[in-house]
Design an enzyme around this catalytic site. Structure first.
Site, PDB file in Angstrom:
ATOM      1  N   HIS A 183     -18.542  10.423   2.970  1.00 45.64           N
ATOM      2  CA  HIS A 183     -18.282   9.988   1.343  1.00 45.64           C
ATOM      3  C   HIS A 183     -17.205   9.314   1.154  1.00 45.64           C
ATOM      4  O   HIS A 183     -16.075   9.674   0.999  1.00 45.64           O
ATOM      5  CB  HIS A 183     -18.440  11.393   0.697  1.00 45.64           C
ATOM      6  CG  HIS A 183     -19.292  12.535   0.805  1.00 45.64           C
ATOM      7  ND1 HIS A 183     -20.702  12.244   0.549  1.00 45.64           N
ATOM      8  CD2 HIS A 183     -19.495  13.385   1.865  1.00 45.64           C
ATOM      9  CE1 HIS A 183     -21.374  13.392   1.211  1.00 45.64           C
ATOM     10  NE2 HIS A 183     -20.765  14.020   1.950  1.00 45.64           N
ATOM     11  N   THR A 238     -11.324  10.318  -0.013  1.00 41.58           N
ATOM     12  CA  THR A 238     -12.516   9.582   0.915  1.00 41.58           C
ATOM     13  C   THR A 238     -12.671  10.553   2.137  1.00 41.58           C
ATOM     14  O   THR A 238     -11.683  11.286   2.609  1.00 41.58           O
ATOM     15  CB  THR A 238     -11.969   8.295   1.352  1.00 41.58           C
ATOM     16  OG1 THR A 238     -11.993   7.351  -0.022  1.00 41.58           O
ATOM     17  CG2 THR A 238     -13.149   7.719   2.296  1.00 41.58           C
ATOM     18  N   GLY A 259      -5.752  12.461  -0.798  1.00 40.84           N
ATOM     19  CA  GLY A 259      -7.011  12.862  -0.088  1.00 40.84           C
ATOM     20  C   GLY A 259      -8.387  12.783  -0.782  1.00 40.84           C
ATOM     21  O   GLY A 259      -8.503  13.763  -1.284  1.00 40.84           O
ATOM     22  N   GLU A 266     -10.269   1.210  -2.391  1.00 40.24           N
ATOM     23  CA  GLU A 266      -9.942   1.508  -3.876  1.00 40.24           C
ATOM     24  C   GLU A 266     -11.271   0.933  -4.627  1.00 40.24           C
ATOM     25  O   GLU A 266     -11.090   0.151  -5.533  1.00 40.24           O
ATOM     26  CB  GLU A 266      -8.643   0.693  -4.345  1.00 40.24           C
ATOM     27  CG  GLU A 266      -7.530   1.252  -3.575  1.00 40.24           C
ATOM     28  CD  GLU A 266      -6.653   2.307  -4.150  1.00 40.24           C
ATOM     29  OE1 GLU A 266      -7.028   2.563  -5.630  1.00 40.24           O
ATOM     30  OE2 GLU A 266      -5.744   2.684  -3.768  1.00 40.24           O
ATOM     31  N   GLY A 283      -5.672 -24.324  11.828  1.00 37.12           N
ATOM     32  CA  GLY A 283      -6.036 -24.603  13.269  1.00 37.12           C
ATOM     33  C   GLY A 283      -5.690 -23.456  14.215  1.00 37.12           C
ATOM     34  O   GLY A 283      -5.859 -22.319  13.611  1.00 37.12           O
ATOM     35  N   SER A 327       0.935  -1.098  -0.129  1.00 32.92           N
ATOM     36  CA  SER A 327      -0.139  -0.005  -0.110  1.00 32.92           C
ATOM     37  C   SER A 327       0.929   1.378   0.105  1.00 32.92           C
ATOM     38  O   SER A 327       0.483   2.153  -0.773  1.00 32.92           O
ATOM     39  CB  SER A 327      -0.990   0.026   1.298  1.00 32.92           C
ATOM     40  OG  SER A 327      -1.877  -0.939   1.069  1.00 32.92           O
TER      41      SER A 327
END
Lengths: 391, 253
Positions: free
Chosen positions: A142, A138, A136, A369, A345, A97
């Site tokens: 919104h 998001t 920037g 995304e 497990g 990322s």
């Protein structure tokens, strides 16, 4: 190279399609992840930190903005960017990322829509890792509907005054520059905002259960004043930030294959060694069905991504193609991770193995995304011609 | 300083190796990687060359394939490569290899030759010393540290118990161990640029060598005996005592 102990399920021999340069790039990233990143990632994940001292090495290799031409960038193929993303995310989604955001979301808009002066000023330093960027778009209210964003940029003489906030911003607290999208009187525009500008604040988002080895922030702009020279001149309307996301999603389609491979290999190794009822766990039919499903998922995801890379190189990949592959591959990866988690497990919940880390990370990738739901509706619209979510 | 680094392309150790059943030669695929031990030699060469803007020339022998291994070394920063690819050299022993490399190195000129101590596919471990003899220069072997000061080279030579400090005048041949330096990762720009770096390709006869017979042949190949399984000590709370006992038996403690 030292990546020799990595087994990659590649039934359709897709890596044979890589050129010599692409193969060397893959192996370089693989070596770096094996040697430098995997030994430390679990501790960083637990502590909720990103290994900042690795950024210089990531930059030195040329990972930041690797697929962009000029301005200190390596100018590799899209396929090289894809396999590098896959190898990075085999380490951790947080590492991939950082590279995705820097290259596709912070550098790409400057490279694509910036002025020549802006490119000269920012891109070489960003490729060198001296300046880290964030994106920037998001906002708290919104997410899937960014056109309705509340952040505003108001013209004041030769300056712009920005007010508002952004949420879930990767790299937000470690960035020196933010690409901020805001409403103006003429529609959405993009701005290059140095994070030391008065009125800028980044707050780290705590208590995350996913992407823990990654800096995630909320950004606040309070009468933040920047000159017109920091507006991206050719970024007009919501199509500009959405174009960045299409770039980044391409890398994500490959990246999540890396997560799936890490989980698959952990499960294969574990099931081969552990015995119950006097037999190897790998010998049970239920295990073998799980392996068959995981291998099929990984193979389908790889086939889609490699074809997408070919179409991208030919300039024929559309947002619909990217939506299909992002939706398909993230779902394939998260299914693989969850299956591997159960196969291990109790050990499946321990950070001693990579599986739970990837499984939790993929919850973020399913949403960021473009959510799985929105990508589904993009495909639905492509088939029917009817949008189920736009007015 | 004119530095030559010997590098070898080998089959990717990630895949199982196979031998030709008749000749016992290693089957070499089209894609071969840079021998991991050579990354150390390349790094030493690059660091020494950086001091006085010297050049690093790679010399490699073997089937070219897609040249991925040599390209990797070029991508790390070497200036050019000389590659000897000659079907007549298939299955060469160490001495023939040394003769070919020496001829190529003599032709290009050198102040210092750097090599790994041994290749990861052949493991003969004698080529650097043979090379020094054929070039008529000193061999400084098993270096875990290399310094060059003017025309003097000094190494720390790894021994079983520590190291010897060995020094000589240049020109010389030095073999370096893994761990002598930390090899750099190739940069992507370096990888892209490696495509256009000069690679000269020669046959044995181009180098004036007509007799390529190795003087040796492999008569038979036998699998190494599998190691016996170790003793498992179940820990019932007293396991550590058994381990100490075992170590004492072995005279390790």
């Amino acid at each position: 190279m030292a990546g020799m102990d990595v087994m990659i399920p590649d039934l359709f021999e897709l890596d044979q399609k890589l050129s010599t340069e692409e193969t060397l790039i893959r192996d370089t990233v693989r070596d770096f992840v094996n040697d430098k990143f995997l030994p430390i990632v679990a501790d960083h994940y637990e502590a909720g930190t990103f290994p900042m001292d690795l950024i210089a090495q990531v930059a030195d290799m040329g990972l930041l903005g690797m697929h962009l031409e000029g301005y200190g960038c390596a100018g590799t193929s899209g396929l090289a960017y894809g396999v590098a993303s896959r190898e990075l995310e085999r380490g951790d989604t947080g590492l991939r990322s950082l590279v995705s955001v820097q290259g596709s979301l912070a550098m790409f808009p400057i490279w694509k829509w910036g002025s020549e002066e802006q490119k000269q000023e920012w891109l070489p330093r960003m490729a060198a890792g001296e300046v880290i960027g964030c994106f920037g778009l998001t906002e708290p209210d919104h997410g899937s509907d960014p056109s309705s964003m509340k952040t505003t940029a108001r013209r004041d003489g030769d300056d712009w005054i920005i007010n508002g906030s952004k949420l879930w911003i990767t790299n937000g607290t470690i960035a020196q520059v933010a690409i901020v999208w805001a409403q103006t009187d003429n529609g959405i525009r993009g701005f290059i905002v140095p994070t030391d500008t008065p009125g800028f604040e980044a707050r780290e988002i705590k208590q995350k259960m996913s992407l823990r080895a990654s800096a995630t922030a909320a950004l606040f702009f309070d009468d933040l004043r920047i000159p017109e020279s920091l507006r991206l001149p050719d970024a007009i309307g919501i199509g500009a930030p959405l174009g960045c996301l299409t770039e980044a999603r391409f890398g994500i389609t490959f990246g999540v294959i890396g997560s799936a491979i890490a989980c698959f290999e952990a499960a294969r190794s574990y099931m081969g060694q552990r015995e119950q009822f006097g037999r190897s766990l790998a010998s049970f039919q239920l295990s073998q069905q799980k392996f068959a499903d995981m291998l099929t998922d990984i193979s389908n995801a790889s086939l889609q991504s490699f074809r997408l890379a070919e179409m991208k190189a030919e300039g024929r990949a559309t947002a619909v193609h990217v939506s299909m592959v992002k939706r398909h591959n993230v779902r394939a990866a998260i299914d693989t991770a969850r299956t591997a988690r159960s196969m291990l497990g109790a050990n499946g919940i321990s950070l001693e193995y990579p599986v739970i880390r990837h499984m939790m990370n993929l919850e973020s990738v399913l949403t960021y995304e473009g959510t799985e739901e929105v990508h589904t509706l993009v495909l639905g619209q492509a088939v029917t011609g009817i949008s189920a979510f736009r007015g | 300083m004119n530095i030559v680094v010997c590098v070898k392309q080998i089959p990717d150790p990630a895949n199982p190796y196979s031998l030709d059943p008749e000749t016992h030669y290693l089957n070499r695929p089209h894609e071969q990687v840079l021998d991991d031990t050579d990354r150390y030699g390349v790094e030493v060469g690059l660091q020494l060359a950086a001091v006085d803007e010297g050049t690093v020339t790679l010399v490699s022998m073997g089937p070219a394939g897609n040249m991925q291994g040599v390209r990797q070394a070029l991508a790390m920063g070497a200036d050019k490569a000389i590659h000897i690819d000659d079907a007549g050299l298939k299955g060469s022993g160490a001495l023939t290899t040394a003769r070919i490399l020496a001829a190529a190195i003599q032709q290009t000129g050198f102040d210092l030759v750097v090599a790994g101590t041994e290749s990861t596919d052949g493991y003969t471990g004698v080529v650097p010393q043979q090379l020094a003899e054929l070039l008529g220069v000193p061999a400084l072997t098993f270096a875990k540290k290399v310094d060059v000061d003017g025309s003097t080279i000094t190494i720390n030579q790894q021994t079983a118990t520590g190291y010897n400090v060995v020094t000589s005048e240049l020109p010389a041949v030095v073999s370096v161990t893994a761990g002598v330096v930390e090899p750099r990762y190739p940069t992507f720009k370096g990888i892209m640029a490696a495509k256009s770096k000069p690679v000269e390709t020669y046959s044995a006869s181009d180098l004036g060598i007509t007799d390529t017979s190795s003087g040796q042949s492999t008569v038979s190949v036998t699998d190494a005996t599998e190691r016996e399984a170790g003793e498992k000590i179940e820990d019932d709370g007293e396991g550590h005592l058994r381990i100490v006992e075992k170590l004492q038996e072995l005279k390790v403690v």
